[in-house]
Design a protein around this motif. Structure first.
Motif, short mmCIF file in Angstrom:
data_model
loop_
_atom_site.label_atom_id
_atom_site.label_comp_id
_atom_site.label_asym_id
_atom_site.label_seq_id
_atom_site.Cartn_x
_atom_site.Cartn_y
_atom_site.Cartn_z
N TYR A 297 6.07 0.98 -5.54
CA TYR A 297 6.84 2.35 -6.16
C TYR A 297 6.83 1.14 -7.62
N GLY A 298 6.37 1.23 -8.61
CA GLY A 298 6.68 1.04 -9.75
C GLY A 298 5.21 0.63 -10.48
N PRO A 299 5.97 -0.04 -11.91
CA PRO A 299 4.61 -0.62 -12.77
C PRO A 299 3.88 -2.00 -12.17
N GLY A 300 3.22 -2.35 -12.78
CA GLY A 300 2.06 -3.52 -12.02
C GLY A 300 1.99 -3.85 -11.31
N HIS A 301 1.92 -3.72 -10.43
CA HIS A 301 0.79 -3.62 -8.91
C HIS A 301 -0.46 -3.58 -9.50
N VAL A 302 -1.05 -4.57 -8.18
CA VAL A 302 -3.10 -4.12 -7.79
C VAL A 302 -2.70 -3.74 -6.41
N VAL A 303 -3.08 -2.10 -6.31
CA VAL A 303 -4.02 -1.73 -5.18
C VAL A 303 -5.43 -1.65 -4.90
N LEU A 304 -5.77 -2.14 -3.51
CA LEU A 304 -7.38 -2.23 -3.48
C LEU A 304 -7.38 -1.62 -2.18
N VAL A 305 -8.40 0.03 -2.45
CA VAL A 305 -8.25 -0.18 -0.91
C VAL A 305 -10.08 0.61 -0.33
N PRO A 306 -10.76 0.12 0.59
CA PRO A 306 -12.15 0.36 0.99
C PRO A 306 -12.46 0.96 -0.14
N PRO A 307 -14.20 0.90 -0.64
CA PRO A 307 -14.96 1.35 -0.93
C PRO A 307 -15.08 2.60 -0.18
N ILE A 308 -15.56 3.34 0.79
CA ILE A 308 -15.61 3.89 1.44
C ILE A 308 -15.84 5.74 1.26
N GLY A 309 -14.82 5.51 0.40
CA GLY A 309 -14.53 8.06 0.16
C GLY A 309 -14.32 7.97 0.73
N SER A 310 -14.46 9.45 2.02
CA SER A 310 -13.65 9.84 2.44
C SER A 310 -13.57 9.80 3.87
N CYS A 311 -12.22 9.79 5.13
CA CYS A 311 -12.64 9.05 5.90
C CYS A 311 -11.42 10.31 6.70
N ARG A 312 -12.66 9.86 8.02
CA ARG A 312 -11.64 10.84 8.92
C ARG A 312 -11.25 10.29 10.28
N CYS A 313 -10.66 8.99 10.49
CA CYS A 313 -10.75 8.18 11.35
C CYS A 313 -9.13 8.04 10.95
N SER A 314 -8.10 7.03 12.47
CA SER A 314 -6.85 7.41 12.85
C SER A 314 -6.90 5.99 12.72
N VAL A 315 -5.57 5.39 12.88
CA VAL A 315 -5.30 3.82 12.94
C VAL A 315 -5.98 2.90 14.45
N GLU A 316 -5.30 3.96 15.13
CA GLU A 316 -5.97 3.40 16.60
C GLU A 316 -7.64 3.95 16.84
N LYS A 317 -8.21 3.96 15.93
CA LYS A 317 -9.74 4.51 16.02
C LYS A 317 -10.18 4.40 14.81
N CYS A 318 -10.50 3.33 14.49
CA CYS A 318 -11.73 3.29 13.27
C CYS A 318 -13.36 3.19 13.17
N ARG A 319 -14.05 4.48 13.00
CA ARG A 319 -15.57 4.07 12.98
C ARG A 319 -15.99 2.81 12.70
N ARG A 320 -15.37 2.04 12.24
CA ARG A 320 -16.31 1.43 11.64
C ARG A 320 -15.92 -0.11 12.36
N GLY A 321 -14.83 0.01 12.77
CA GLY A 321 -14.43 -0.97 13.77
C GLY A 321 -12.37 -1.38 12.96
N ASN A 322 -13.29 -2.78 11.76
CA ASN A 322 -11.94 -2.52 10.72
C ASN A 322 -12.52 -2.31 9.43
N CYS A 323 -12.22 -1.02 8.92
CA CYS A 323 -13.32 -1.06 7.03
C CYS A 323 -12.81 -1.93 6.12
N MET A 324 -11.83 -2.36 6.43
CA MET A 324 -10.33 -3.08 5.21
C MET A 324 -11.27 -4.19 4.88
N ASP A 325 -12.49 -4.72 5.62
CA ASP A 325 -13.39 -6.28 5.38
C ASP A 325 -14.21 -5.89 4.45
#
Length: 349
Positions: A297-325
């Motif tokens: 929260y606040g200015p000056g930060h950089v946030v990165l998210v995997p470029p996959i669009g809509s996601c219906r996974c849960s933390v416990e079960k990612c359909r891609r195994g781990n899309c963070m890579d």
């Protein structure tokens, strides 16, 4: 319709937030807003022992109560004796709602739409799972029944001079000085979000070390040593490894002297933002873990998210195994480079 509460200004107020570090950091504006509006309120906090030191030295809090789920009887007695006029249940839990009702706190503010919301005298209609705003802003909404609608308030951690001096002294033991460019790499994370692979943290750290002559500091708790060890392999063991060596206050003091923190969606990310230190935050695309709600929260930060669009996974079960890579090291590097070049040019939050 329940009317708003008109405060005299000398009430006893209890605020409950008994979950984790980042959650409590993002609740600090609630305390600040209350005390800024009514300096003579007594504002106490009921928090987990795990995260309680987040609030150490905070001038907006009069007393800390530690939540112990195994000693509900003792908590019942303590809360009852304090004779609170009002409780704000920031972290909704049926046991705490029932406790507030049983001890007779007359005004009980909490969220609606839960089976136990009937225990709240004032219900705030919000669905946090819809992720329509930041967690901090959801928290501040709980002040609305008091007639308070504060503007933008940033989270804040209050460090003592002794704490920052101790952190500086520790870094000197590793031959780091005030002029060194210091980057903290925190590859671990909690259970509420997916993690960026530690190998990618290692690649990024090596690039930053090479291209900026940066001194790399690796942090994490005792259980995260395996992550730090993998990062160290990419640095030929040439980094300051403080994994498992710092308590929460020491970690915060260390962060306060850094030029950049790179980490997942986790408590240290919010510590850094609350200390005015810029971050590169790696977030997963799962809706409930979205940076819209949980970003720094606040200015000056950089946030990165995997470029996959809509996601219906849960933390416990990612359909891609781990899309963070799918977040590229080069993208993280470019975010870090932007922050560091602005810092070198004298830009600050």
């Amino acid at each position: 319709m329940i009317e708003d509460v008109t405060l005299r200004g000398d009430e006893r107020i209890l605020i409950t937030r008994t979950d984790r570090i980042g959650d409590l950091v993002l609740t600090t504006p609630v305390f600040a807003a209350l005390k800024h509006s009514f300096p003579n309120l007594r504002v106490d906090a009921l928090v987990s022992s795990y995260a309680s030191s987040v609030l150490q030295n905070n001038p907006h809090i009069d007393n800390l109560l530690l939540y112990d789920s195994d000693n509900h009887k003792g908590l019942h007695s303590t809360v009852g004796k304090n004779k609170y006029d009002l409780v704000i249940l920031v972290y909704p839990r049926p046991r705490l709602a029932w406790l507030a009702f049983r001890v007779g706190i007359p005004i009980r503010i909490g969220t609606a739409f839960r089976w136990y919301s009937f225990l709240h005298t004032h219900q705030i209609h919000q669905h946090r799972s819809k992720v329509e705003k930041h967690e901090l802003e959801y928290n501040l909404e709980l002040l609305n029944p008091l007639g308070l609608r504060p503007g933008k308030i940033f989270p804040k951690i209050y460090l003592s001079k002794t704490e920052t001096e101790a952190a500086d002294a520790l870094l000197r033991l590793y031959n780091l000085n005030q002029d060194d460019l210091k980057i903290i790499i925190h590859p671990g994370g909690g259970r509420s979000s997916l993690r960026w692979p530690e190998e990618k943290f290692g690649e990024l750290a090596a690039l930053l070390k090479q291209r900026f002559s940066a001194r790399i500091i690796i942090t994490g708790d005792e259980n995260e040593k395996r992550f730090s060890e993998k990062v160290l392999q990419f640095l030929n063991q040439q980094a300051v490894d403080l994994t498992g060596k710092l308590n929460l206050r020491q970690l915060a003091a260390m962060i306060s002297g850094a030029d950049l923190v790179v980490t997942n969606s986790t408590g240290p990310l919010h510590l850094a933002a609350a200390l005015g230190v810029r971050t590169v935050g790696l977030f997963c695309p799962i809706k409930t873990a979205s940076p819209v709600r949980w970003g720094p929260y606040g200015p000056g930060h950089v946030v990165l998210v995997p470029p996959i669009g809509s996601c219906r996974c849960s933390v416990e079960k990612c359909r891609r195994g781990n899309c963070m890579d799918l977040i590229k090291v080069e993208d993280a590097y470019q975010g870090a480079e932007l922050i560091l070049k602005e810092a070198q040019a004298g830009a600050k939050i």
